[in-house]
Design a protein around this motif. Structure first.
Motif, PDB file in Angstrom:
ATOM      1  N   UNK A 117       0.819  -1.210   0.000  1.00 36.78           N
ATOM      2  CA  UNK A 117       0.000   0.000   0.000  1.00 36.78           C
ATOM      3  C   UNK A 117       0.859   1.270   0.000  1.00 36.78           C
ATOM      4  N   UNK A 118       1.932   1.250   0.795  1.00 34.84           N
ATOM      5  CA  UNK A 118       2.797   2.437   0.871  1.00 34.84           C
ATOM      6  C   UNK A 118       3.426   2.701  -0.506  1.00 34.84           C
ATOM      7  N   UNK A 119       3.853   1.630  -1.189  1.00 36.14           N
ATOM      8  CA  UNK A 119       4.443   1.799  -2.527  1.00 36.14           C
ATOM      9  C   UNK A 119       3.412   2.415  -3.475  1.00 36.14           C
ATOM     10  N   UNK A 120       2.197   1.929  -3.387  1.00 39.22           N
ATOM     11  CA  UNK A 120       1.120   2.435  -4.245  1.00 39.22           C
ATOM     12  C   UNK A 120       0.817   3.907  -3.919  1.00 39.22           C
ATOM     13  N   UNK A 121       0.800   4.218  -2.628  1.00 41.18           N
ATOM     14  CA  UNK A 121       0.508   5.604  -2.210  1.00 41.18           C
ATOM     15  C   UNK A 121       1.600   6.557  -2.692  1.00 41.18           C
ATOM     16  N   UNK A 122       2.856   6.102  -2.636  1.00 44.38           N
ATOM     17  CA  UNK A 122       3.952   6.970  -3.099  1.00 44.38           C
ATOM     18  C   UNK A 122       3.876   7.145  -4.607  1.00 44.38           C
ATOM     19  N   UNK A 123       3.461   6.092  -5.289  1.00 42.55           N
ATOM     20  CA  UNK A 123       3.330   6.153  -6.747  1.00 42.55           C
ATOM     21  C   UNK A 123       2.258   7.177  -7.147  1.00 42.55           C
ATOM     22  N   UNK A 124       1.083   7.086  -6.510  1.00 44.27           N
ATOM     23  CA  UNK A 124       0.017   8.022  -6.888  1.00 44.27           C
ATOM     24  C   UNK A 124       0.326   9.447  -6.423  1.00 44.27           C
ATOM     25  N   UNK A 125       1.198   9.562  -5.438  1.00 42.26           N
ATOM     26  CA  UNK A 125       1.494  10.899  -4.911  1.00 42.26           C
ATOM     27  C   UNK A 125       2.809  11.461  -5.407  1.00 42.26           C
ATOM     28  N   UNK A 126       3.418  10.808  -6.409  1.00 47.99           N
ATOM     29  CA  UNK A 126       4.763  11.274  -6.762  1.00 47.99           C
ATOM     30  C   UNK A 126       4.769  12.599  -7.501  1.00 47.99           C
ATOM     31  N   UNK A 127       3.612  13.006  -8.016  1.00 47.71           N
ATOM     32  CA  UNK A 127       3.498  14.384  -8.509  1.00 47.71           C
ATOM     33  C   UNK A 127       2.921  15.174  -7.356  1.00 47.71           C
ATOM     34  N   UNK A 128       3.521  16.325  -7.071  1.00 45.40           N
ATOM     35  CA  UNK A 128       2.982  17.114  -5.944  1.00 45.40           C
ATOM     36  C   UNK A 128       1.590  17.626  -6.292  1.00 45.40           C
ATOM     37  N   UNK A 129       0.965  18.296  -5.372  1.00 46.12           N
ATOM     38  CA  UNK A 129      -0.405  18.751  -5.611  1.00 46.12           C
ATOM     39  C   UNK A 129      -1.375  17.691  -5.163  1.00 46.12           C
ATOM     40  N   UNK A 130      -1.065  17.082  -4.001  1.00 49.17           N
ATOM     41  CA  UNK A 130      -1.967  16.069  -3.463  1.00 49.17           C
ATOM     42  C   UNK A 130      -2.256  16.305  -1.979  1.00 49.17           C
ATOM     43  N   UNK A 131      -3.426  15.830  -1.572  1.00 50.04           N
ATOM     44  CA  UNK A 131      -3.779  15.787  -0.159  1.00 50.04           C
ATOM     45  C   UNK A 131      -4.069  14.319   0.114  1.00 50.04           C
ATOM     46  N   UNK A 132      -3.341  13.727   1.051  1.00 51.52           N
ATOM     47  CA  UNK A 132      -3.571  12.312   1.374  1.00 51.52           C
ATOM     48  C   UNK A 132      -3.875  12.193   2.856  1.00 51.52           C
ATOM     49  N   UNK A 133      -4.897  11.420   3.198  1.00 49.89           N
ATOM     50  CA  UNK A 133      -5.189  11.225   4.625  1.00 49.89           C
ATOM     51  C   UNK A 133      -5.014   9.765   5.007  1.00 49.89           C
ATOM     52  N   UNK A 134      -4.715   9.550   6.298  1.00 47.97           N
ATOM     53  CA  UNK A 134      -4.494   8.181   6.771  1.00 47.97           C
ATOM     54  C   UNK A 134      -3.991   8.142   8.198  1.00 47.97           C
TER      55      UNK A 134
END
Ligand code: DC
Length: 230
Positions: A117-134
């Motif tokens: 999951x962490x790998x996937x989260x970093x992949x989807x967030x690798x372009x800045x301009x994101x808000x991630x909660x968890x």
């Protein structure tokens, strides 16, 4: 701060992280990523494939399951909101059930699950301009996030809010059961060995027990203004 940012929002169960994160994403014109939905989707896959028995997970069968699990977020037709998809199927409704909530902490404490999951989260967030909660976004997933918020609210207030939300969605569940689920998940999330829920040293605490969503946005605008002037 002219560049796009990574904004991490962590906190205990049902303290309004996703409502706040969504509002911030809309305000900033950023993408919102609900990392909890990913753990919920894996939990659904584990339940559908009978990997959970009496509070124990079949860790041996996990690598094979994780191999085939594909999670994505897609826009729902006719809506600006995204839904969670598991292997191409929209599971947004299913993953919000109390059944999933009762098993998700068991699944999300697995190191194997978290690694994927962490790998996937970093992949989807690798372009800045994101808000991630968890629970571990500011500590593990994006330790260099530009803004880290640690959201808290009193337990009874969290239970009432979640109960109202589920009842409105048509689920029949008692306040007592919701309260037990929330306190149970907090305990497991905070005491697990793998990336437990904790405040990052550089996170800003916000207790929203007595705040409306509008109050929270005023607080956020203040924070942005402070950041822009430093
Ligand atoms: O945010 P939520 O309640 O939808 O999250 C569901 C569960 O997933 C939560 O009980 C703990 C787990 N979780 C996690 O371990 N790490 C995250 N980054 C997000 C959620």
């Amino acid at each position: 701060m002219g560049d796009k940012l990574i904004i991490a929002i962590d906190g205990r169960s049902s303290c309004g992280k996703s409502t706040f994160a969504r509002a911030i994403a809309a305000r900033m014109n950023y993408i919102y990523i609900d990392s909890g939905a990913m753990y919920r989707a894996v939990t659904l896959a584990c339940m559908e494939n009978k990997l959970l028995h009496g509070g124990i997970m079949n860790e041996q069968a996990l690598p094979q399951l994780l191999e085939y699990v594909r999670i994505s977020f897609r826009k729902r037709p006719g809506s600006a909101e995204t839904g969670t998809f598991l292997n191409g199927v929209n599971v947004e409704q299913k993953i919000r059930s109390i059944d999933i909530a009762s098993n998700v902490s068991l699944v999300s404490k697995s190191a194997m699950v978290r690694k994927k999951m962490v790998a996937l989260q970093r992949e989807v967030g690798n372009n800045k301009g994101i808000v991630m909660d968890g629970r571990d976004i500011g500590t593990v997933v994006f330790p260099d996030a530009d803004i880290k918020i640690f959201l808290t609210a009193e337990t009874d207030i969290r239970a009432h809010r979640r109960h109202k939300e589920l009842v409105e969605k048509g689920y029949k569940v008692s306040l007592e059961k919701i309260r037990d689920n929330i306190t149970g998940r907090d305990r497991i999330d905070e005491t697990r060995e793998e990336s437990p829920l904790k405040k990052a040293p550089d996170a800003i605490i916000l207790d929203n027990s007595f705040m409306t969503p509008q109050d929270q946005m005023i607080w956020f605008e203040d924070l942005l203004a402070k950041i822009n002037t430093t």
